[in-house]
Write a protein that holds these residues in place. Sequence first.
Motif, short mmCIF file in Angstrom:
data_model
loop_
_atom_site.label_atom_id
_atom_site.label_comp_id
_atom_site.label_asym_id
_atom_site.label_seq_id
_atom_site.Cartn_x
_atom_site.Cartn_y
_atom_site.Cartn_z
N ILE A 155 -6.30 13.74 -5.97
CA ILE A 155 -4.97 13.15 -6.16
C ILE A 155 -4.75 12.05 -5.12
O ILE A 155 -4.22 10.98 -5.43
N GLU A 156 -5.18 12.31 -3.90
CA GLU A 156 -5.02 11.31 -2.85
C GLU A 156 -5.84 10.06 -3.16
O GLU A 156 -5.37 8.94 -2.99
N GLU A 157 -7.07 10.24 -3.67
CA GLU A 157 -7.91 9.09 -4.05
C GLU A 157 -7.28 8.32 -5.20
O GLU A 157 -7.28 7.08 -5.20
N ALA A 158 -6.76 9.03 -6.18
CA ALA A 158 -6.12 8.37 -7.32
C ALA A 158 -4.89 7.60 -6.86
O ALA A 158 -4.66 6.46 -7.32
N TRP A 159 -4.13 8.20 -5.97
CA TRP A 159 -2.93 7.51 -5.47
C TRP A 159 -3.30 6.24 -4.69
O TRP A 159 -2.67 5.20 -4.83
N LYS A 160 -4.36 6.32 -3.89
CA LYS A 160 -4.81 5.14 -3.16
C LYS A 160 -5.25 4.04 -4.12
O LYS A 160 -4.99 2.87 -3.89
N ARG A 161 -5.94 4.44 -5.19
CA ARG A 161 -6.40 3.45 -6.17
C ARG A 161 -5.22 2.82 -6.90
O ARG A 161 -5.21 1.62 -7.17
N LEU A 162 -4.22 3.62 -7.25
CA LEU A 162 -3.05 3.10 -7.97
C LEU A 162 -2.21 2.17 -7.11
O LEU A 162 -1.56 1.27 -7.62
N THR A 163 -2.19 2.41 -5.82
CA THR A 163 -1.36 1.59 -4.93
C THR A 163 -2.18 0.58 -4.15
O THR A 163 -1.72 0.04 -3.15
N LEU A 164 -3.41 0.31 -4.61
CA LEU A 164 -4.27 -0.67 -3.96
C LEU A 164 -3.59 -2.03 -3.95
O LEU A 164 -3.06 -2.49 -4.96
N ARG A 165 -3.58 -2.68 -2.81
CA ARG A 165 -2.94 -3.99 -2.68
C ARG A 165 -3.97 -5.01 -2.22
O ARG A 165 -4.96 -4.67 -1.60
N LYS A 166 -3.66 -6.28 -2.53
CA LYS A 166 -4.44 -7.39 -2.01
C LYS A 166 -3.51 -8.25 -1.18
O LYS A 166 -2.37 -8.46 -1.54
N SER A 167 -4.04 -8.74 -0.10
CA SER A 167 -3.23 -9.64 0.71
C SER A 167 -3.17 -11.01 0.04
O SER A 167 -3.98 -11.33 -0.83
#
Length: 192
Positions: free
Chosen positions: A12-24
């Motif tokens: 779940i933590e990995e999925a959340w990180k992937r869903l909230t991935l940002r680019k500068s």
Amino acid sequence: MGQVLERTPSLIEEAWKRLTLRKSVDDMQIEINENPLNRPLNFFHLNTLGLGAIIGAGIFILSGNVAANFAGPSVIISFLIGSLVAFLAALSYAEMASMVPIAGSSYSYIYTTMGEFCAWLIGWNLCLEYTCAVAAVSVGWSTYVASFIEFIGNTSAEYRILSAPIAWNNTSENFYLTGAYFNLPAILSSRT
């Protein structure tokens, strides 16, 4: 089974990180510089496209309906309130464009601030918005075609190819069948 349950929080933590991935903004600017866009439209083209999208055929149909049935003479106040809201939205876009000076509009702004999943949702919501806007303008344009046919031909236009097969009844608040086949002018205008 126990290993899956133990790994569930990390999944779940990995999925959340992937869903909230940002680019500068810098990373997005580097990508844009690597793949430059062909920009054949100039300032005049973009302004006329924007005005066409803003005004459309709906302003000619809906403003009369609103004035007659809802606002009456105070339709001017309704337009002032609407223009204030549009002005505030334009200021918001101007602020975001100065903070994130890259192509992509809402998608790019959301990607840099909220992440990839929210940007994906915004992108699809924009597609839905544009599809509904094209449908509404096409149906409005279709009524102009029917009026033109009746005016020029001194005959009533065939409603079965100028109306939608399903319509909404405001009184009973349900859909009903109209007996029409399809709205041919709306279909033709949405294809162009």
